[in-house]
Design a protein around this motif. Structure first.
Motif, PDB file in Angstrom:
ATOM      1  N   THR A  51       0.836  -1.209   0.000  1.00  0.00           N
ATOM      2  CA  THR A  51       0.000   0.000   0.000  1.00  0.00           C
ATOM      3  C   THR A  51       0.867   1.254   0.000  1.00  0.00           C
ATOM      4  N   ILE A  52       1.894   1.249   0.850  1.00  0.00           N
ATOM      5  CA  ILE A  52       2.764   2.427   0.942  1.00  0.00           C
ATOM      6  C   ILE A  52       3.606   2.566  -0.332  1.00  0.00           C
ATOM      7  N   LEU A  53       3.959   1.423  -0.946  1.00  0.00           N
ATOM      8  CA  LEU A  53       4.808   1.480  -2.138  1.00  0.00           C
ATOM      9  C   LEU A  53       3.974   1.503  -3.412  1.00  0.00           C
ATOM     10  N   CYS A  54       2.756   2.074  -3.325  1.00  0.00           N
ATOM     11  CA  CYS A  54       2.042   2.491  -4.536  1.00  0.00           C
ATOM     12  C   CYS A  54       1.223   1.442  -5.298  1.00  0.00           C
ATOM     13  N   ILE A  63      -5.257  -5.908   2.802  1.00  0.00           N
ATOM     14  CA  ILE A  63      -5.599  -5.493   4.172  1.00  0.00           C
ATOM     15  C   ILE A  63      -6.952  -6.071   4.565  1.00  0.00           C
ATOM     16  N   GLN A 120       8.067  13.147  -6.551  1.00  0.00           N
ATOM     17  CA  GLN A 120       6.748  13.105  -5.915  1.00  0.00           C
ATOM     18  C   GLN A 120       6.496  11.784  -5.245  1.00  0.00           C
ATOM     19  N   PHE A 121       7.485  10.989  -5.031  1.00  0.00           N
ATOM     20  CA  PHE A 121       7.219   9.690  -4.437  1.00  0.00           C
ATOM     21  C   PHE A 121       6.965   9.837  -2.954  1.00  0.00           C
TER      22      PHE A 121
ATOM     23  N   LEU B  53       0.469   8.713  -9.092  1.00  0.00           N
ATOM     24  CA  LEU B  53       0.236  10.162  -9.165  1.00  0.00           C
ATOM     25  C   LEU B  53       0.314  10.628 -10.609  1.00  0.00           C
ATOM     26  N   TRP B  59      -3.069  12.138  -5.168  1.00  0.00           N
ATOM     27  CA  TRP B  59      -2.105  11.605  -4.205  1.00  0.00           C
ATOM     28  C   TRP B  59      -2.579  10.237  -3.740  1.00  0.00           C
ATOM     29  N   CYS B  60      -1.714   9.238  -3.821  1.00  0.00           N
ATOM     30  CA  CYS B  60      -2.058   7.927  -3.265  1.00  0.00           C
ATOM     31  C   CYS B  60      -1.590   7.892  -1.802  1.00  0.00           C
ATOM     32  N   PRO B  61      -1.973   6.854  -1.034  1.00  0.00           N
ATOM     33  CA  PRO B  61      -1.540   6.838   0.376  1.00  0.00           C
ATOM     34  C   PRO B  61      -0.023   6.717   0.529  1.00  0.00           C
ATOM     35  N   GLY B  62       0.678   6.346  -0.564  1.00  0.00           N
ATOM     36  CA  GLY B  62       2.130   6.194  -0.454  1.00  0.00           C
ATOM     37  C   GLY B  62       2.907   7.410  -0.916  1.00  0.00           C
ATOM     38  N   CYS B  63       2.211   8.393  -1.535  1.00  0.00           N
ATOM     39  CA  CYS B  63       2.928   9.570  -2.028  1.00  0.00           C
ATOM     40  C   CYS B  63       3.579  10.315  -0.859  1.00  0.00           C
ATOM     41  N   LEU B  86       1.206   8.160   7.335  1.00  0.00           N
ATOM     42  CA  LEU B  86       1.112   6.698   7.287  1.00  0.00           C
ATOM     43  C   LEU B  86       2.482   6.033   7.489  1.00  0.00           C
ATOM     44  N   LEU B 124      -7.638   0.042   7.945  1.00  0.00           N
ATOM     45  CA  LEU B 124      -8.147   0.166   6.578  1.00  0.00           C
ATOM     46  C   LEU B 124      -8.947   1.458   6.421  1.00  0.00           C
ATOM     47  N   ILE B 127      -6.602   4.431   6.382  1.00  0.00           N
ATOM     48  CA  ILE B 127      -5.875   4.600   5.118  1.00  0.00           C
ATOM     49  C   ILE B 127      -6.783   5.209   4.053  1.00  0.00           C
ATOM     50  N   LEU B 128      -8.045   4.707   3.968  1.00  0.00           N
ATOM     51  CA  LEU B 128      -8.977   5.228   2.968  1.00  0.00           C
ATOM     52  C   LEU B 128      -9.307   6.700   3.260  1.00  0.00           C
ATOM     53  N   THR B 131      -6.376   8.850   2.331  1.00  0.00           N
ATOM     54  CA  THR B 131      -6.233   8.996   0.880  1.00  0.00           C
ATOM     55  C   THR B 131      -7.205  10.041   0.335  1.00  0.00           C
TER      56      THR B 131
END
Lengths: 121, 145
Positions: A51-54, A63, A120-121, B53, B59-63, B86, B124, B127-128, B131
């Motif tokens: 999840t964190i790595l996109c 999850i 932007q990572f 992105l 933006w995703c939760p990992g950005c 996160l 969960l 995270i949602l 995001t």
């Protein structure tokens, strides 16, 4: 951190608050023991990492499956918990593979270097 | 040639100490953190833009996770929280689970009790919500990287 001492022979104390319902039909797992045996892996670490790595969509599915493992195990559905564990492993693997493939295509295509004015990572 | 190499590696792996996997993962992770700490992701062009992105524009939760990791490695907790909350929450959990993995390979008996399922459902939901919220302009300054 010592091992849990084995209870004296034949004198398991009754669990506090009585037995949870829905425990029937699992006699081969130990009958009256609600939490018998080793719980299956819920692969939550993999779910969080992807999840964190996109790899968002599959990470979210992982999850959900991880939560199902713990939920079913706590409710006495041991076979269901193992099935959810297998599903969690499958989705974590899928997201890892998709993530690597998309990443390689993305970098190899040159999109990665021509667009970003800053990281932007 | 490749088969022989694979067989050789498998042979080495089976003979090696049982804790070689967590140790190898730990060393690799330390190397990755050292790289991110040295090559600053706050600066332009050091790393590619996050693919999701680039594709979606959201933006995703990992950005911001690389920048958060860089800040954490330099002891800048506030900077890390500003980039990706996160990551700051996940790092202690990942360290804890890595420790559990290492302990298990050293002979600690497996866990008999699982964490309550509501904790994972809460994660969960968090995270949602995170995001969605980081893409809303009102919360952007606080939650977006």
């Amino acid at each position: 951190m010592s091992a849990i001492p084995p209870p004296p022979n034949g004198s398991y104390p009754p669990p506090p608050g009585g037995l949870p319902p829905g425990n029937g039909g699992y006699g081969e797992y130990g009958g009256m023991q609600p939490n018998f045996g080793t719980p299956p892996n819920n692969y939550l670490v993999w779910a969080i990492l992807t999840t964190i790595l996109c790899c968002l969509p599959f990470g979210i599915v992982s999850i959900i499956k991880a939560a199902e493992v713990n939920s079913k195990w706590a409710g006495g559905d041991f076979a269901g918990a193992y099935a959810s564990s297998a599903a969690a492993k499958k989705w974590a693997t899928v997201s890892a593979i998709v993530g690597v493939v998309v990443g390689v295509i993305y970098v190899a295509s040159g999109l990665a270097t021509t667009t970003g004015s800053f990281s932007q990572f | 040639m490749l088969t022989t190499l694979t067989e050789h590696l498998t042979h080495v792996a089976t003979r090696a100490a049982p804790y070689w996997r967590p140790v190898a993962v730990g060393v690799t992770a330390l190397g990755a953190v050292a790289l991110v700490a040295t090559v600053d992701p706050h600066e332009a062009g050091h790393y590619p833009t996050c693919p999701s992105l680039f594709i979606t524009g959201f933006w995703c939760p990992g950005c911001g996770s690389l920048r958060a990791l860089h800040s954490l490695a330099h002891g800048d907790l506030v900077g890390a929280l500003g980039m990706n909350i996160l990551v700051v929450v996940a790092v202690p959990y990942l360290l804890w689970r890595w420790g559990g993995w290492l302990a298990a390979t050293l002979g600690r008996p497996p866990r008999r009790r699982l964490a309550p399922a509501w904790a994972i459902w809460l994660l969960l939901g968090g995270i949602l919500a995170f995001t969605v919220a980081r893409n809303i302009p009102m919360f952007g300054p606080l939650l977006a990287p």
